[in-house]
Structure formats: C-alpha cells, structure tokens
Write a protein that holds these residues in place. Structure first.
Motif, mmCIF file in Angstrom:
data_model
loop_
_atom_site.group_PDB
_atom_site.id
_atom_site.type_symbol
_atom_site.label_atom_id
_atom_site.label_comp_id
_atom_site.label_asym_id
_atom_site.label_seq_id
_atom_site.Cartn_x
_atom_site.Cartn_y
_atom_site.Cartn_z
ATOM 1 N N ASN A 14 0.842 -1.192 0.000
ATOM 2 C CA ASN A 14 0.000 0.000 0.000
ATOM 3 C C ASN A 14 0.881 1.246 0.000
ATOM 4 O O ASN A 14 1.908 1.299 0.679
ATOM 5 C CB ASN A 14 -0.906 0.021 1.232
ATOM 6 C CG ASN A 14 -1.993 -1.024 1.161
ATOM 7 O OD1 ASN A 14 -2.509 -1.328 0.082
ATOM 8 N ND2 ASN A 14 -2.336 -1.602 2.305
ATOM 9 N N GLN A 43 -6.941 5.486 -3.340
ATOM 10 C CA GLN A 43 -6.828 4.029 -3.235
ATOM 11 C C GLN A 43 -8.189 3.405 -2.983
ATOM 12 O O GLN A 43 -9.011 3.939 -2.253
ATOM 13 C CB GLN A 43 -5.889 3.673 -2.091
ATOM 14 C CG GLN A 43 -5.627 2.186 -1.946
ATOM 15 C CD GLN A 43 -4.568 1.901 -0.894
ATOM 16 O OE1 GLN A 43 -3.733 1.026 -1.064
ATOM 17 N NE2 GLN A 43 -4.596 2.642 0.201
ATOM 18 N N THR A 44 -8.419 2.264 -3.667
ATOM 19 C CA THR A 44 -9.598 1.461 -3.398
ATOM 20 C C THR A 44 -9.280 0.000 -3.681
ATOM 21 O O THR A 44 -8.753 -0.333 -4.745
ATOM 22 C CB THR A 44 -10.802 1.918 -4.253
ATOM 23 O OG1 THR A 44 -11.960 1.164 -3.892
ATOM 24 C CG2 THR A 44 -10.549 1.722 -5.738
ATOM 25 N N GLN A 45 -9.573 -0.869 -2.757
ATOM 26 C CA GLN A 45 -9.402 -2.310 -2.925
ATOM 27 C C GLN A 45 -8.056 -2.637 -3.571
ATOM 28 O O GLN A 45 -7.023 -2.374 -2.998
ATOM 29 C CB GLN A 45 -10.587 -2.875 -3.725
ATOM 30 C CG GLN A 45 -11.917 -2.688 -2.996
ATOM 31 C CD GLN A 45 -13.103 -3.132 -3.828
ATOM 32 O OE1 GLN A 45 -13.006 -3.401 -5.019
ATOM 33 N NE2 GLN A 45 -14.249 -3.203 -3.175
ATOM 34 N N GLU A 46 -8.050 -3.181 -4.785
ATOM 35 C CA GLU A 46 -6.810 -3.630 -5.411
ATOM 36 C C GLU A 46 -6.225 -2.625 -6.396
ATOM 37 O O GLU A 46 -5.326 -2.952 -7.168
ATOM 38 C CB GLU A 46 -7.051 -4.964 -6.141
ATOM 39 C CG GLU A 46 -7.364 -6.120 -5.223
ATOM 40 C CD GLU A 46 -6.229 -6.386 -4.246
ATOM 41 O OE1 GLU A 46 -5.069 -6.467 -4.693
ATOM 42 O OE2 GLU A 46 -6.505 -6.495 -3.031
ATOM 43 N N ARG A 47 -6.729 -1.394 -6.385
ATOM 44 C CA ARG A 47 -6.233 -0.380 -7.331
ATOM 45 C C ARG A 47 -5.903 0.903 -6.579
ATOM 46 O O ARG A 47 -6.517 1.215 -5.565
ATOM 47 C CB ARG A 47 -7.280 -0.069 -8.405
ATOM 48 C CG ARG A 47 -7.588 -1.195 -9.369
ATOM 49 C CD ARG A 47 -8.475 -0.675 -10.478
ATOM 50 N NE ARG A 47 -9.774 -0.187 -9.977
ATOM 51 C CZ ARG A 47 -10.559 0.674 -10.632
ATOM 52 N NH1 ARG A 47 -10.159 1.184 -11.794
ATOM 53 N NH2 ARG A 47 -11.720 1.030 -10.129
ATOM 54 N N TRP A 48 -4.970 1.667 -7.130
ATOM 55 C CA TRP A 48 -4.727 3.024 -6.648
ATOM 56 C C TRP A 48 -4.040 3.816 -7.749
ATOM 57 O O TRP A 48 -3.469 3.260 -8.685
ATOM 58 C CB TRP A 48 -3.906 3.036 -5.362
ATOM 59 C CG TRP A 48 -2.521 2.461 -5.432
ATOM 60 C CD1 TRP A 48 -2.156 1.160 -5.199
ATOM 61 C CD2 TRP A 48 -1.310 3.163 -5.729
ATOM 62 N NE1 TRP A 48 -0.816 1.003 -5.339
ATOM 63 C CE2 TRP A 48 -0.249 2.224 -5.649
ATOM 64 C CE3 TRP A 48 -1.001 4.487 -6.029
ATOM 65 C CZ2 TRP A 48 1.080 2.569 -5.887
ATOM 66 C CZ3 TRP A 48 0.319 4.845 -6.258
ATOM 67 C CH2 TRP A 48 1.336 3.887 -6.189
ATOM 68 N N ASN A 69 -8.645 7.113 0.860
ATOM 69 C CA ASN A 69 -9.118 5.738 0.717
ATOM 70 C C ASN A 69 -10.620 5.802 0.483
ATOM 71 O O ASN A 69 -11.364 6.298 1.337
ATOM 72 C CB ASN A 69 -8.820 4.933 1.985
ATOM 73 C CG ASN A 69 -7.353 4.542 2.061
ATOM 74 O OD1 ASN A 69 -6.886 3.735 1.274
ATOM 75 N ND2 ASN A 69 -6.637 5.138 3.001
ATOM 76 N N ASP A 71 -14.397 4.251 -1.793
ATOM 77 C CA ASP A 71 -15.042 3.113 -2.442
ATOM 78 C C ASP A 71 -14.877 3.234 -3.951
ATOM 79 O O ASP A 71 -14.391 4.237 -4.468
ATOM 80 C CB ASP A 71 -16.515 3.028 -2.035
ATOM 81 C CG ASP A 71 -17.322 4.266 -2.412
ATOM 82 O OD1 ASP A 71 -16.953 4.968 -3.402
ATOM 83 O OD2 ASP A 71 -18.326 4.561 -1.732
ATOM 84 N N SER A 72 -15.281 2.203 -4.680
ATOM 85 C CA SER A 72 -15.022 2.154 -6.123
ATOM 86 C C SER A 72 -15.734 3.268 -6.881
ATOM 87 O O SER A 72 -15.211 3.804 -7.859
ATOM 88 C CB SER A 72 -15.429 0.789 -6.683
ATOM 89 O OG SER A 72 -16.802 0.532 -6.448
ATOM 90 N N LYS A 96 -2.641 -3.793 -8.292
ATOM 91 C CA LYS A 96 -1.795 -4.692 -7.504
ATOM 92 C C LYS A 96 -1.813 -6.108 -8.074
ATOM 93 O O LYS A 96 -0.784 -6.772 -8.195
ATOM 94 C CB LYS A 96 -2.279 -4.712 -6.056
ATOM 95 C CG LYS A 96 -2.151 -3.384 -5.337
ATOM 96 C CD LYS A 96 -2.668 -3.523 -3.911
ATOM 97 C CE LYS A 96 -2.634 -2.204 -3.170
ATOM 98 N NZ LYS A 96 -3.163 -2.325 -1.793
ATOM 99 N N GLN A 97 -3.001 -6.579 -8.413
ATOM 100 C CA GLN A 97 -3.118 -7.922 -8.952
ATOM 101 C C GLN A 97 -2.613 -7.923 -10.395
ATOM 102 O O GLN A 97 -3.093 -7.174 -11.241
ATOM 103 C CB GLN A 97 -4.568 -8.390 -8.904
ATOM 104 C CG GLN A 97 -4.746 -9.867 -9.222
ATOM 105 C CD GLN A 97 -6.187 -10.311 -8.977
ATOM 106 O OE1 GLN A 97 -7.093 -9.491 -8.893
ATOM 107 N NE2 GLN A 97 -6.390 -11.604 -8.857
#
Length: 518
Positions: A14, A43-48, A69, A71-72, A96-97
């Motif tokens: 992060n 930033q949100t979940q797996e993206r920023w 931080n 929500d989508s 990130k993924q």
C-alpha cells in the motif's frame, strides 16, 4: 513532474507518504517539489493511482500529498476528474493484482516524462540523465532522423528502451512488457467569422485567462523577455494581472544588439518591469565535446550556459515561476511569420537539411528516408518538443516553467482566425500596439536572433574542434561520415553562414552525447 523507481514486487504494498515521497516498500514515487504543483493519491481495494498536477487558482492548498481511501464509485469519480484536469498532469495508475502500471500524461507537456521498464523494475523521470548510468545503446533510426534535422515528436527516444510519454498518451507496463498508445489526432474546430477588433479583444481575454489559471504571487514571477513579440505579449498579460514583475533575458550580439536593447528598455519602462540581462558574448556556449562533470543531452537548450546564469540569479531572488514566450511561432505557423532564427541575421548559402544529409552514411540516410511512422499524431500543443528541451534544465534550478502561448485554447483560437489576422502575426501585433505603443514593434520590425553566435564561435575554435573530431563516436557507430563532418566544420568556419551551422551544432551536441555513452 515526478520521478519513480518501482520494483514490480513492491506493487503489492500500500502506498504511504514518507518524507516527501510516495513509498511502496523499498520503491518510491517522488513528485517534483514545487509550490505550483500538488499530489493526490487515491486508493480502493486492489487499485490506486497517484497524480502530480499543476495547481489551479482558487483551489485548496496543501503542502503534502493528499491521500484518500475511497469506495469504487468515488474512485472512478476522482479518476475522471483527474483526466479532465484543466492544467498539466502526470498520472501513475497501479493494479496490484497482476503487477501492472499505467502512465498517463496531460496535453500541455510542460515537463518531459521519460520511462524505462525492465523485468525487475520501472523507472520514470523528467530528467533523461537518470537513465544514462545504464549505458544504453543508441537507437540508429532515431539518431539518423535527429542528425538529418528530421527529428519528430515520438515515444521512441535516442536510447533504446527509454520512452517519452507524449502529450495525452498512455503507456501500459508490466514485467517484461510495454505497450504504448498514442491519442487520437487533434482536429481544429471550424472557424467562426471574426472582425479585427473582436480578434484582438478575444486574444487579450484568452491570454489573461491562461495567466489567471494558475496561482502566482508577483514576487515569485519572472518572465523570459527576449525583446521579441512573443515574450512581450506574455509580459503584457502578466503585468496587466499582477502589476510590475521581474523580467530576465539574454542580450545577443551583432546587428541585432542595439535594436534589441532599445526594445527591451521600452517594454520594461512601459510595463514597469524589474529587468536584468545576461550578455551572450560574456557567457557563450561551450563547444567542448568532452565536458567534465556535466551530463550531455540531445534535446537541450543550445545556449545553456547563459540561460543557467539567468535562471540561477532569478531563483536566488525567490523567482521560482518562469513564464516564457514559447509557442508564439506555432500560434501563427505557415502564414508568413517574421524571419526565423535559422535564416535571419546571417548569410544563408543553402538548405540546412541538405548540409545535414551530407553528414550521414548511406545506411543512416536510408533510415532517415524510410522511417517516419513512429511519430505522434498532431496535438493541440505543437511546441511540446521545444518545451522538452528547456523544462528539465529549469526544474534542475527549482523553477517551474509556464508557457502561456502554448495553451490549447489560445492555439485553437489563433488557428481559427482568418488568414489576414494571422499573417505576419497581425493579431499579436495589434495587441502589442494597444499595450505598448506602435513604436515598439513597427511593421518593419526584425526579430532578434542568435544566428551569428555559433558561426563566430566555431570560427574561433575551429582548430580545437578539428582535433577533437579526429576520433568520432558517431562515425564509429556508422551514422556519420567523419570526413564530411570535418568538411562541414571548415565550411562554417570559413563562411560563417547560417544554413550549415544548424546541422553542425546538432551533430556536435549528438557527438557529445554519444561520447558520454561510450
């Protein structure tokens, strides 16, 4: 606008704000630290994403990066707002993924964004010198175009593996892979009918609006004042909005010197500018092909020594916003613009490109003639390459460059003007007449020029240059005919003509760069 060294493995971390940088494990993204810029990280979940962008006048001011931080839905909302930002920006988007990075650029190209991705990491920087420690090979095709005076605005750069993020472009990166996407070509809307008085009034309004977009305190402002129409127009708009400001400029030699000095005096007096100058004869460019302790660049300001003196003095006085007249030529392209630097102020004995091509080997000449498919499509700001050559030098001095005449809205307006209001910069001429008086830029005005600086220098240093060129890195690479280079040196030193000087200087700067890589 930023520098970054990111190991692919650190993308799972992060982002955190630490000591002025965005930290990801041992990796970091370092925004250019300047009051004219702001940083936002969302930033949100797996993206920023992180964006470094020019501040807009009237916006909230924060010294450090703003972290959110969300929500989508809010993420998408902030993301779209960044893409529509009215001034310049650079965005780093991370998934990130899959360990993927996307780089985006705004449309102004105020500062260069260079990038190199390997299997281990991705490096981003506004300073090309940050990539030179890797001893990258020269791109033969790009170098051939550059030496032939056919350099294009392109993602491909002279070193293989280093890309320039052109305006409005996107670069997709993941370990071992990179995909570049240019934007769609920019199309100028249909031109409305316009009277002369309306055109001058609208030019004034647009230029003032461009200046007013950015927050600026008068004590931090300096304007590069050459004594020409472009920088004078910017100075008029600045003085109209902010009152008396500082002006800085270089005095040229030869026949242009006396009229340039007088025009500067008139402009400074009538706008109440605090004016200081540097004499190009006192601080001429260095022709040494092996300068000690200095990084050599290909896309660079030719008169760097004099300009660096100018910038250093301005920065020491607290002037960290440098306004320029860059983009003025492009506002009125192809309409009989007043004589350009490579023609005016000196004797011309031919076409510069003809002399340039005589330098090239058959293989390099073939590459020049066959490869033009890698250039970027037409954009709203055609002066971006000129900005690239100067911006990184200003930033090294802690100065943020602002080029009001390169604003897309102003560009579109001038493109739409009827030919009679564009020819020979008629609209700008009338604007300056109204603000400075008709005596400052008379209709027979001759543009100031650096044209005779290099011919005189080359004539004085002919023997030393010939000695240094007994070994030629570009000849060793198969790009240049060494005997042709020495012949061109003799031509310039003997005739002091302008046309062969441009390709010779371009060759000398590229040779200096190639020696640095050897």
């Amino acid at each position: 606008m930023l520098k970054a060294d990111i190991a692919w493995g650190d993308l799972s971390q992060n982002p955190e704000w630490k000591h002025g940088v965005i930290a990801l494990g041992r990796s970091q993204i370092a925004p250019f630290r300047h009051a004219a810029l702001e940083t936002l990280v969302v930033q949100t979940q797996e993206r920023w994403f992180a964006v470094v962008r020019e501040r807009v006048a009237g916006g909230a001011v924060s010294e450090n990066a703003s972290f959110q931080n969300v929500d989508s839905e809010r993420f998408d909302e902030l993301y779209r707002a960044c893409l529509l930002w009215p001034l310049d920006y650079v965005m780093v988007e991370v998934a990130k993924q899959g360990r993927r990075v996307k780089l985006r650029a705004g449309m102004l190209g105020a500062a260069p964004v260079y990038c190199r991705a390997t299997d281990e990491q991705v490096r981003v920087s506004w300073d090309f010198a940050d990539f030179l420690s890797d001893r990258l090979p020269i791109d033969f095709e790009v170098a051939s175009c550059s030496l032939g005076l056919e350099q294009v605005y392109s993602s491909r750069q002279i070193c293989i593996g280093v890309y320039l993020l052109t305006e409005r472009a996107t670069l997709y990166l993941e370990p071992g892979r990179a995909h570049y996407r240019y934007p769609s070509p920019f199309e100028v809307p249909a031109a409305p009918a316009m009277e002369c008085a309306d055109a001058v009034s609208m030019f004034d309004q647009l230029l003032r609006r461009v200046i007013a977009k950015r927050p600026a305190a008068p004590g931090r402002i300096a304007v590069e004042l050459s004594g020409g129409m472009d920088s004078a127009a910017v100075a008029c708009a600045l003085a109209g909005l902010h009152g008396p400001v500082a002006s800085r400029g270089i005095i040229v030699g030869g026949e242009c010197r006396v009229p340039q000095v007088e025009r500067r005096r008139q402009i400074a007096d009538r706008l109440r500018l605090s004016d200081e100058t540097v004499d190009i004869d006192a601080i001429p460019p260095s022709l040494d092909l092996s300068p000690d302790g200095h990084k050599a660049y290909v896309n660079t300001e030719y008169y760097l020594e004099a300009f660096e003196t100018l910038w250093s003095t301005a920065r020491a006085q607290g002037r960290d916003l440098m306004y320029t007249g860059l983009g003025g030529d492009e506002l009125f392209m192809g309409t009989g613009v007043v004589a350009e630097d490579n023609v005016a102020g000196g004797r011309s004995i031919g076409d510069p490109q003809r002399f340039a091509r005589q330098l090239l080997t058959p293989r390099a000449l073939s590459a020049l003639r066959s490869l033009h498919a890698f250039d970027a499509p037409a954009g709203p700001v055609p002066s971006v390459m000129a900005s690239v050559s100067k911006a990184h030098h200003l930033m090294q001095h802690g100065i943020w460059p602002i080029n009001p005449l390169s604003d897309p809205d102003l560009m579109v307006f001038c493109y739409q003007l009827p030919l009679e209001l564009r020819r020979r910069r008629t609209t700008m001429q009338l604007y300056l007449d109204a603000r400075l008086g008709e005596d400052v830029f008379p209709r027979n005005y001759a543009k100031e020029t650096f044209a005779q600086v290099f011919p005189e220098l080359i004539a004085r240093h002919r023997t030393a240059l010939a000695g240094q060129l007994r070994e030629c890195a570009l000849a060793d690479l198969g790009l240049v005919d060494q005997r042709a280079a020495l012949a061109l040196l003799d031509t310039v030193a003997t005739t002091k003509a302008v046309a062969p000087t441009s390709p010779l200087i371009n060759f000398l700067w590229t040779e200096r760069f190639a020696r640095q890589l050897a």
